[in-house]
Design a protein around this motif. Structure first.
Motif, PDB file in Angstrom:
ATOM      1  N   SER A   1     -16.809  38.820  18.625  1.00 35.45           N
ATOM      2  CA  SER A   1     -15.385  38.893  18.954  1.00 35.45           C
ATOM      3  C   SER A   1     -14.677  37.573  18.680  1.00 35.45           C
ATOM      4  O   SER A   1     -13.561  37.558  18.187  1.00 35.45           O
ATOM      5  N   TYR A   2     -15.336  36.466  19.037  1.00 34.41           N
ATOM      6  CA  TYR A   2     -14.700  35.161  18.787  1.00 34.41           C
ATOM      7  C   TYR A   2     -14.443  34.997  17.298  1.00 34.41           C
ATOM      8  O   TYR A   2     -13.371  34.565  16.875  1.00 34.41           O
ATOM      9  N   ARG A   3     -15.463  35.334  16.490  1.00 36.28           N
ATOM     10  CA  ARG A   3     -15.290  35.204  15.043  1.00 36.28           C
ATOM     11  C   ARG A   3     -14.118  36.068  14.577  1.00 36.28           C
ATOM     12  O   ARG A   3     -13.226  35.589  13.877  1.00 36.28           O
ATOM     13  N   ASN A   4     -14.108  37.330  15.012  1.00 39.28           N
ATOM     14  CA  ASN A   4     -13.057  38.237  14.549  1.00 39.28           C
ATOM     15  C   ASN A   4     -11.685  37.820  15.050  1.00 39.28           C
ATOM     16  O   ASN A   4     -10.724  37.785  14.289  1.00 39.28           O
ATOM     17  N   ASN A   5     -11.599  37.494  16.355  1.00 35.15           N
ATOM     18  CA  ASN A   5     -10.299  37.134  16.921  1.00 35.15           C
ATOM     19  C   ASN A   5      -9.737  35.868  16.292  1.00 35.15           C
ATOM     20  O   ASN A   5      -8.570  35.818  15.915  1.00 35.15           O
ATOM     21  N   PHE A   6     -10.592  34.848  16.203  1.00 34.64           N
ATOM     22  CA  PHE A   6     -10.064  33.558  15.768  1.00 34.64           C
ATOM     23  C   PHE A   6      -9.962  33.455  14.259  1.00 34.64           C
ATOM     24  O   PHE A   6      -8.975  32.943  13.733  1.00 34.64           O
ATOM     25  N   LEU A   7     -10.986  33.941  13.550  1.00 33.45           N
ATOM     26  CA  LEU A   7     -10.947  33.793  12.091  1.00 33.45           C
ATOM     27  C   LEU A   7     -10.072  34.867  11.454  1.00 33.45           C
ATOM     28  O   LEU A   7      -9.076  34.569  10.797  1.00 33.45           O
ATOM     29  N   PHE A   8     -10.423  36.124  11.662  1.00 37.84           N
ATOM     30  CA  PHE A   8      -9.711  37.193  10.953  1.00 37.84           C
ATOM     31  C   PHE A   8      -8.323  37.445  11.532  1.00 37.84           C
ATOM     32  O   PHE A   8      -7.331  37.379  10.826  1.00 37.84           O
ATOM     33  N   TRP A   9      -8.271  37.730  12.848  1.00 38.03           N
ATOM     34  CA  TRP A   9      -6.983  38.127  13.416  1.00 38.03           C
ATOM     35  C   TRP A   9      -6.023  36.955  13.499  1.00 38.03           C
ATOM     36  O   TRP A   9      -4.887  37.037  13.055  1.00 38.03           O
ATOM     37  N   MET A  10      -6.500  35.837  14.081  1.00 39.43           N
ATOM     38  CA  MET A  10      -5.570  34.737  14.301  1.00 39.43           C
ATOM     39  C   MET A  10      -5.201  34.051  12.985  1.00 39.43           C
ATOM     40  O   MET A  10      -4.012  33.932  12.663  1.00 39.43           O
ATOM     41  N   ILE A  11      -6.177  33.615  12.204  1.00 31.13           N
ATOM     42  CA  ILE A  11      -5.844  32.819  11.013  1.00 31.13           C
ATOM     43  C   ILE A  11      -5.305  33.707   9.894  1.00 31.13           C
ATOM     44  O   ILE A  11      -4.182  33.521   9.423  1.00 31.13           O
ATOM     45  N   PHE A  12      -6.086  34.710   9.496  1.00 33.86           N
ATOM     46  CA  PHE A  12      -5.621  35.579   8.400  1.00 33.86           C
ATOM     47  C   PHE A  12      -4.398  36.388   8.826  1.00 33.86           C
ATOM     48  O   PHE A  12      -3.404  36.461   8.120  1.00 33.86           O
ATOM     49  N   GLY A  13      -4.515  37.011   9.993  1.00 30.15           N
ATOM     50  CA  GLY A  13      -3.436  37.894  10.452  1.00 30.15           C
ATOM     51  C   GLY A  13      -2.123  37.159  10.612  1.00 30.15           C
ATOM     52  O   GLY A  13      -1.100  37.555  10.053  1.00 30.15           O
ATOM     53  N   THR A  14      -2.161  36.053  11.370  1.00 25.65           N
ATOM     54  CA  THR A  14      -0.930  35.305  11.585  1.00 25.65           C
ATOM     55  C   THR A  14      -0.425  34.732  10.266  1.00 25.65           C
ATOM     56  O   THR A  14       0.765  34.801   9.961  1.00 25.65           O
ATOM     57  N   GLY A  15      -1.352  34.177   9.479  1.00 25.72           N
ATOM     58  CA  GLY A  15      -0.951  33.580   8.196  1.00 25.72           C
ATOM     59  C   GLY A  15      -0.241  34.579   7.313  1.00 25.72           C
ATOM     60  O   GLY A  15       0.844  34.296   6.774  1.00 25.72           O
ATOM     61  N   MET A  16      -0.818  35.776   7.195  1.00 28.57           N
ATOM     62  CA  MET A  16      -0.206  36.777   6.319  1.00 28.57           C
ATOM     63  C   MET A  16       1.122  37.269   6.885  1.00 28.57           C
ATOM     64  O   MET A  16       2.096  37.423   6.149  1.00 28.57           O
ATOM     65  N   SER A  17       1.176  37.528   8.195  1.00 26.83           N
ATOM     66  CA  SER A  17       2.436  38.017   8.785  1.00 26.83           C
ATOM     67  C   SER A  17       3.565  37.015   8.573  1.00 26.83           C
ATOM     68  O   SER A  17       4.659  37.370   8.132  1.00 26.83           O
ATOM     69  N   VAL A  18       3.287  35.751   8.902  1.00 29.38           N
ATOM     70  CA  VAL A  18       4.333  34.738   8.789  1.00 29.38           C
ATOM     71  C   VAL A  18       4.645  34.479   7.311  1.00 29.38           C
ATOM     72  O   VAL A  18       5.810  34.365   6.920  1.00 29.38           O
ATOM     73  N   GLY A  19       3.602  34.423   6.478  1.00 29.36           N
ATOM     74  CA  GLY A  19       3.812  34.159   5.059  1.00 29.36           C
ATOM     75  C   GLY A  19       4.668  35.223   4.400  1.00 29.36           C
ATOM     76  O   GLY A  19       5.680  34.925   3.751  1.00 29.36           O
ATOM     77  N   PHE A  20       4.272  36.487   4.580  1.00 30.79           N
ATOM     78  CA  PHE A  20       5.061  37.594   4.012  1.00 30.79           C
ATOM     79  C   PHE A  20       6.474  37.598   4.590  1.00 30.79           C
ATOM     80  O   PHE A  20       7.451  37.775   3.868  1.00 30.79           O
ATOM     81  N   GLY A  21       6.559  37.392   5.895  1.00 33.47           N
ATOM     82  CA  GLY A  21       7.862  37.407   6.555  1.00 33.47           C
ATOM     83  C   GLY A  21       8.784  36.364   5.961  1.00 33.47           C
ATOM     84  O   GLY A  21       9.949  36.631   5.667  1.00 33.47           O
ATOM     85  N   LEU A  22       8.237  35.169   5.744  1.00 37.54           N
ATOM     86  CA  LEU A  22       9.038  34.081   5.181  1.00 37.54           C
ATOM     87  C   LEU A  22       9.448  34.399   3.751  1.00 37.54           C
ATOM     88  O   LEU A  22      10.614  34.239   3.366  1.00 37.54           O
ATOM     89  N   LEU A  23       8.480  34.883   2.972  1.00 30.92           N
ATOM     90  CA  LEU A  23       8.764  35.223   1.575  1.00 30.92           C
ATOM     91  C   LEU A  23       9.887  36.258   1.493  1.00 30.92           C
ATOM     92  O   LEU A  23      10.869  36.087   0.750  1.00 30.92           O
TER      93      LEU A  23
END
Lengths: 378, 306
Positions: free
Chosen positions: A147-169
């Motif tokens: 869960s730590y791996r999934n929450n922090f690596l996939f959800w937090m880093i990838f998820g937040t990065g993509m949401s904010v990145g796409f949103g900004l673009l």
């Protein structure tokens, strides 16, 4: 008549006797009036739960009773206090206003924080003291580590990065289009935001559905892949990348949010600032980097922290897509499983405490940023 | 708009090419974004056999073979289908029951916290009493507590009070979890209302209660509406609170719970899933498209939900 005194926020009369009597009185009002109202409401609801009358009638009675009950609570306690002498009235009236909120908050959030901390030191049924056993479980068990791996690596880093990145673009691009076109695009991209995680999961089942190569595909992604001549894939079974496919659902839901907020911030940049840049010969990319980005920095941080908070507590997408199987476990889902399937209160409480600790710094930062922008506390 | 025409002539050609590209990219992104929803919408009107044997996009690629029906919605909502026997009790989907339940949960779970929070916000903003500031800070501090913290203790209380599976229990839970944000936002709004408005009312001998109900509540309508939409969608779409506090009894289950069990129980009944999911989305979509202005404002303010 001293009508203006109340709003000039005059200091309260001091002294131990006065302090005790006012505090006690307030306590009685703020705790007992809500308690009595609650008891009456409660009896009706036990009746409603066990009754067999048609459902829509139950629904209407429940709604009226609930909302009316709260209104009655305020009106009644205010009426009672207005019968008292002026000094007492003035002492007690604040708690007519803030009492119910404080009572509910104390019951649902303040005390539970302490009670969860205590429960996390006890066993499954909360009977025997087990020390830090539940925390040892929370930091060593295979499902929690996953869960730590999934929450922090996939959800937090990838998820937040993509949401904010796409949103900004999208926010930057859409700002350069015709207002009508802009409104339509924004509304359509924003729309998933109002869909529940479970609803979104059903929608994306039709994207990720797997059928062996050769049979007719009903999942869009495999439909495209096989049409291009590749083998069909079980997207939700490929570890660890299936996490990424779940994250994409979240990105689909959340990008609209970051886009709308960032777009509003971009529109807030004074247009002569941008114009000055253009006249000085800066190209669009330079304008973005040296004017737009610095101007919306505060908003960018708020959006990022908000989505990080969302990803740390992600539950419904995972629960409805995979149930946490195939290496997609997340913290909130482990807690749910511990609470309901394993019926292990101690572990569930320990996981909740860990979640609180994970959320705390982000939330603190988020609130501070929010305050800077609204200057709420003055 | 006018300032853009000033700078335009100098590099007219590049500017126009860039503009076209922006439109192309934006159309592509928007299409990408709505495709999943369109897939669901199309699927929900296709006959059960078609949904299971061909992709929904064949409706576009192979239009002459496309067939449409309302049967999925009929089955999901428990409306009898002409010329077909009613399904047995075991296969009932019961989305109509879940819809009423969701409404019963979401409406009071929106109104109650707003009412309580508005009173509290007024109290914190305009009535002086000892402990005002520390208590307000306590309320705001509760924003950091994730609702997972209260699951174990509150569940224990609900078992003791027999509140599990009652609407009251769920409302109170939603109220508790929504209050910190509600008080905080409404405080920000109510505390900025000009003082003169109160002074004249006080001179006329009005009490706090009359001022609040007659003056402050109507004046705060924009803030109340923004938060209301936010809280309504949040409670409508909520899964965790419903699962934990409402329980597994089908009679009280809300739409998200029903949908989740459809995913498991009827995992292969794709046609029912589509109609069920779309029904669960209709109310939020109506709220969104009709109240978009308030929604966006509430979203900006509400970015700190705990």
């Amino acid at each position: 008549m001293r009508p203006t005194r109340e709003i000039t926020r005059s200091p309260e009369p001091r002294g131990i006797g006065a302090f005790l009597s006012t505090t006690l009185g307030r306590l009685i009002v703020s705790l007992f009036v809500p308690a009595i109202t609650f008891l009456v409401l409660y009896q009706i609801f036990i009746f409603l739960r066990d009754t067999q009358i048609p459902q829509w009638i139950t629904a209407i009675i429940a709604i009226l009773w609930g909302v009316g009950g709260v209104l009655a609570l305020f009106t009644l306690s205010n009426y009672l206090i207005e019968q008292l002498e002026p000094t007492w009235r003035r002492r007690l009236i604040p708690f007519v206003f803030v009492g119910p909120a404080l009572a509910i908050l104390t019951w649902y959030l303040v005390l539970p924080t302490i009670r969860s901390l205590i429960a996390s030191l006890y066993d499954a049924r909360g009977i025997n003291f087990v020390g830090l056993d539940n925390y040892i479980y929370a930091f060593t068990s295979q499902e929690m580590l996953q869960s730590y791996r999934n929450n922090f690596l996939f959800w937090m880093i990838f998820g937040t990065g993509m949401s904010v990145g796409f949103g900004l673009l999208i926010a930057v691009l859409v700002d350069r289009t015709h207002p009508v076109f802009e409104t339509i695009c924004k509304a359509l991209i924003f729309m998933p935001m109002v869909i529940s995680g479970v609803g979104a999961s059903v929608i994306w089942k039709f994207i990720y559905e797997y059928r062996p190569t050769g049979s007719t595909q009903i999942g869009l992604l495999n439909g495209i892949i096989t049409a291009l001549g590749f083998e069909s894939q079980g997207w939700l079974l490929i570890q660890p990348w299936n996490n990424l496919f779940l994250v994409i659902i979240m990105v689909w839901l959340q990008t609209g949010y970051s886009m709308v907020i960032l777009s509003a911030a971009i529109k807030g940049i004074p247009s002569d600032l941008l114009e000055a840049g253009r006249i000085d010969g800066a190209n669009e990319f330079q304008i973005f980097r040296s004017i737009i980005l610095p101007s919306i920095q505060g908003t960018l941080i708020t959006v990022t922290t908000t989505i990080i908070l969302f990803t740390l507590k992600i539950f419904d997408i995972v629960q409805s897509m995979t149930g946490g199987n195939f290496g997609t476990q997340v913290i909130a889902n482990v807690q749910f499983v511990q609470l309901f399937r394993q019926v292990h209160n101690g572990r569930a409480a320990a996981i909740a405490i860990i979640l609180l600790l994970a959320v705390l710094p982000v939330m603190y930062y988020n609130l501070r940023q929010f305050n800077k922008q609204t200057e709420a506390f003055r | 708009m006018t300032s853009a025409t000033l700078a335009a002539p100098r590099r007219h050609r590049r500017f126009r090419f860039g503009r076209v590209m922006v439109y192309v990219v934006m159309i592509a992104i928007t299409l990408l974004w709505i495709t999943p929803t369109i897939g669901l919408l199309v699927s929900s009107f296709r006959p059960a056999d078609d949904v299971k044997t061909s992709g929904w996009w064949t409706v576009v690629t192979n239009p002459e073979r496309a067939r449409f029906t309302l049967d999925n919605y009929r089955v999901v909502l428990g409306i009898p289908i002409p010329d077909r026997p009613a399904p047995g009790g075991g296969t009932r989907v019961g989305m109509e029951v879940a819809l009423i339940n969701t409404l019963t949960v979401a409406l009071p779970a929106t109104i109650i916290p707003i009412l309580i929070a508005a009173f509290a916000a007024y109290g914190f903003a305009w009535i002086d009493f000892p402990g005002r500031r520390p208590l307000f800070i306590l309320v705001v501090a509760m924003l950091v507590v994730p609702l997972q913290i209260s699951l174990v203790p509150i569940l224990r209380d609900y078992v003791a009070l027999r509140l599990g599976g009652t609407y009251l229990g769920v409302w109170l839970a939603h109220t508790g979890f929504g209050l910190p944000l509600a008080v905080y936002l409404l405080y920000n709004y109510i505390s900025t209302i000009p003082r003169d408005i109160f002074e004249s009312a006080f001179l006329d001998g009005a009490t706090h209660f009359t001022i609040f109900t007659r003056l402050i509540l109507p004046l705060s309508m924009p803030a109340l509406a923004s938060f209301a939409i936010f809280q309504f969608l949040w409670t409508w779409n909520d899964l965790l609170v419903a699962l934990v506090f409402l329980g597994a009894e089908p009679r009280v289950q809300v739409v998200t719970q029903r949908l989740l069990s459809l995913l498991g129980q009827f995992g292969q009944e794709w046609h029912l899933l589509t109609a069920g999911a779309f029904i669960s989305m209709i109310v939020p979509l109506i709220v969104f498209f009709s109240l978009q202005r308030f929604f966006v404002r509430g979203l900006m303010a509400g970015s700190v939900k705990g």
